[in-house]
Design a protein around this motif. Sequence first.
Motif, PDB file in Angstrom:
ATOM      1  N   LYS A  17       0.831  -1.209   0.000  1.00  0.00           N
ATOM      2  CA  LYS A  17       0.000   0.000   0.000  1.00  0.00           C
ATOM      3  C   LYS A  17       0.867   1.261   0.000  1.00  0.00           C
ATOM      4  O   LYS A  17       0.599   2.201  -0.749  1.00  0.00           O
ATOM      5  CB  LYS A  17      -0.929   0.008   1.220  1.00  0.00           C
TER       6      LYS A  17
ATOM      7  N   VAL B  99       4.575  -9.872  12.917  1.00  0.00           N
ATOM      8  CA  VAL B  99       4.902  -8.801  11.974  1.00  0.00           C
ATOM      9  C   VAL B  99       5.301  -7.592  12.804  1.00  0.00           C
ATOM     10  O   VAL B  99       4.551  -7.168  13.693  1.00  0.00           O
ATOM     11  CB  VAL B  99       3.713  -8.478  11.061  1.00  0.00           C
TER      12      VAL B  99
ATOM     13  N   GLY C 135       6.773  -5.414   7.354  1.00  0.00           N
ATOM     14  CA  GLY C 135       5.824  -5.269   6.261  1.00  0.00           C
ATOM     15  C   GLY C 135       4.441  -5.042   6.794  1.00  0.00           C
ATOM     16  O   GLY C 135       4.244  -4.725   7.957  1.00  0.00           O
ATOM     17  N   ASP C 136       3.510  -5.219   5.916  1.00  0.00           N
ATOM     18  CA  ASP C 136       2.125  -4.977   6.257  1.00  0.00           C
ATOM     19  C   ASP C 136       1.516  -6.259   6.827  1.00  0.00           C
ATOM     20  O   ASP C 136       1.691  -7.342   6.271  1.00  0.00           O
ATOM     21  CB  ASP C 136       1.389  -4.549   4.985  1.00  0.00           C
ATOM     22  N   LEU C 137       0.811  -6.134   7.933  1.00  0.00           N
ATOM     23  CA  LEU C 137       0.278  -7.302   8.637  1.00  0.00           C
ATOM     24  C   LEU C 137      -0.603  -8.175   7.734  1.00  0.00           C
ATOM     25  O   LEU C 137      -0.382  -9.376   7.592  1.00  0.00           O
ATOM     26  CB  LEU C 137      -0.521  -6.813   9.855  1.00  0.00           C
ATOM     27  N   LEU C 138      -1.600  -7.538   7.111  1.00  0.00           N
ATOM     28  CA  LEU C 138      -2.530  -8.295   6.270  1.00  0.00           C
ATOM     29  C   LEU C 138      -1.785  -8.960   5.114  1.00  0.00           C
ATOM     30  O   LEU C 138      -2.002 -10.130   4.789  1.00  0.00           O
ATOM     31  CB  LEU C 138      -3.616  -7.358   5.730  1.00  0.00           C
TER      32      LEU C 138
ATOM     33  N   LEU D 120      -0.791  -7.832  -4.289  1.00  0.00           N
ATOM     34  CA  LEU D 120      -1.304  -8.396  -3.039  1.00  0.00           C
ATOM     35  C   LEU D 120      -1.967  -9.753  -3.246  1.00  0.00           C
ATOM     36  O   LEU D 120      -2.093 -10.535  -2.310  1.00  0.00           O
ATOM     37  CB  LEU D 120      -2.297  -7.426  -2.392  1.00  0.00           C
TER      38      LEU D 120
ATOM     39  N   GLU E 240       0.349 -11.937   6.396  1.00  0.00           N
ATOM     40  CA  GLU E 240      -0.479 -13.085   6.800  1.00  0.00           C
ATOM     41  C   GLU E 240      -1.063 -13.796   5.584  1.00  0.00           C
ATOM     42  O   GLU E 240      -1.097 -15.018   5.526  1.00  0.00           O
ATOM     43  CB  GLU E 240      -1.614 -12.639   7.735  1.00  0.00           C
TER      44      GLU E 240
END
Lengths: 234, 234
Positions: B61, B147, B124-127, B95, B130
Motif C-alpha cells: 500500500k 509482523v 511489512g504490512d500485517l494483512l 497483493l 499473513e
Amino acid sequence: MLVDLIALDGDDTLWHDGVVWTVARDRFRTLVQRYSNGALVDSKLDEIEVGNLAHFGYGVKGFVLSMIETAIEVSKGAVTGLEVQQMIDLGREMLARPVQLLEGVRETIERLASVYPLILLTKGDLLDQETKLARSGLGDFFSAVEVVTEKNQETYARVMRRHRVPPSRFLMVGNSLRFDVLPVVAAGGHAVYVPSESTWAHERLPDEPSETTYARIDRFGDLPRWLKAAGLSA
Amino acid sequence: MLVDLIALDGDDTLWHDGVVWTVARDRFRTLVQRYSNGALVDSKLDEIEVGNLAHFGYGVKGFVLSMIETAIEVSKGAVTGLEVQQMIDLGREMLARPVQLLEGVRETIERLASVYPLILLTKGDLLDQETKLARSGLGDFFSAVEVVTEKNQETYARVMRRHRVPPSRFLMVGNSLRFDVLPVVAAGGHAVYVPSESTWAHERLPDEPSETTYARIDRFGDLPRWLKAAGLSA
C-alpha cells in the motif's frame, strides 16, 4: 475471581478516532465536489472501501487508496494530479495527527496499570497503531501491542494462549460489541462494553444482544469501580 | 546446545519477493514513460519511497502511494485518473499474486517443523504478510506470525521474552544481514544468513562484516545440515 490480563481496544475506546475519519470524509467531499454531489460521493466511497477491505485491510493507507479510486470514478477519470496529491497529504496528516484521549482515560489507565498487565489489542495498520499509542502518551503503561487482522473468537483464543492466561482470567474492554465483546465471550473471557458515539457503521450490530454475558459501562472511567463490583479486582 | 525456537524471515528467504517489486517497478516505468525517462523515474521513486517509510511503513500500500506521488511529480501534475487507477490495480495484483517458494524451502520447512516450533518474523504490512503465508501453503507449519515495524535488537529481545526462549536457544534465519542477522547476534541469539539475489538496497550493508558471530549458508535447504553440524539439532 481475579483478572490476570486486561486487553484494551484503542480507537474510540482510549482515544478519539471516528471523528478523525468524519473530518477526513468532509474534506474529501469538498475536494471532489465539482465532480459529484456529497451523497453520491459518500455512498461510492463506502462501497469502494468495503470492497477494498479484503485487499487493503483497515487503516489510513487503505482509506487513501479508496478515496483516490472514488475520486477517479466520480470524476470519470478527470481528477487531477494535484487533487490526488491532496488526498495523499490528507492521509499523511491523519497519520501524524495528535492523539486525543477520551475523558477519564489517562487516570484510569494509570490506576489499572499499577495492578494489571495491560495490552493494546486492535485492528488496523501496525505502524499506525504503534505510533498512535506512542503519540497518546500511554505507551509506558502497556506491556504489549497486538495488532490483528480480524477480531474473532479464534483471535482472542490465540491471544489468551500466547499470554498464557486462562479465558476466565482475561478481560477485554472496547467500544464494539461485534469485535470487542461477543467474540471474547464466545472464547470464554470477560468483556466490558463502553459504547462510543463514533462506532463505525461496519462495526455495529443490527440489534444489540441482551446483556447476559457481558457488562456495559457508560464511561471508561467507570472501569475500576466495575472491576471491584464484579469481584475481579485484586 | 539446542534450539527451542526457529524464527524465519519470509520475503526472499522462504519465497520470491524482490522480483515482484522489480516487475512492478518496470511496469510503473512504462506507465509514466511519456512524462519522464526511466532513470529519473527510478531515482525519484526511490527518494519518495524512503521519505515515506516513516509515514507509510513497509508494504504494497505504501509503495502504491509512493508510485502515485512519483507520477504526479514527474508529470508535473498531468498524470491522468486512468493512469493512477492502473497503479492501484498493480498494487492489488501484487497483493493477490501467487507466492512462489524458493528452491528447497518446502521440504526443509516440513522437516524442521517436525522438530522445532517455527515462527514467521517479518516486517511489512500485517494483512499482506499473513495472506502471503497462507498463499505459500506453509501456514500449517508455523506456530505464530510476528509482523514487526522494525527488526532491531530490542525487537528480537522482545520476541524472545514473549516466547519465553532464552537468547542462547533462539535461532533466526534470513536474507538480510542488517535486519535478520546482526541485531539477533546483538541480542544474544543465533543467526543464519542465507544470501539472496534480491535483497533490497535499503537492507544491504555497505560492507559485509566478518563471519565470527553468525553462520552463512548458500541455500535454505542447507539449514538442517548446518543445525546438525553446529550441534543445535535435537
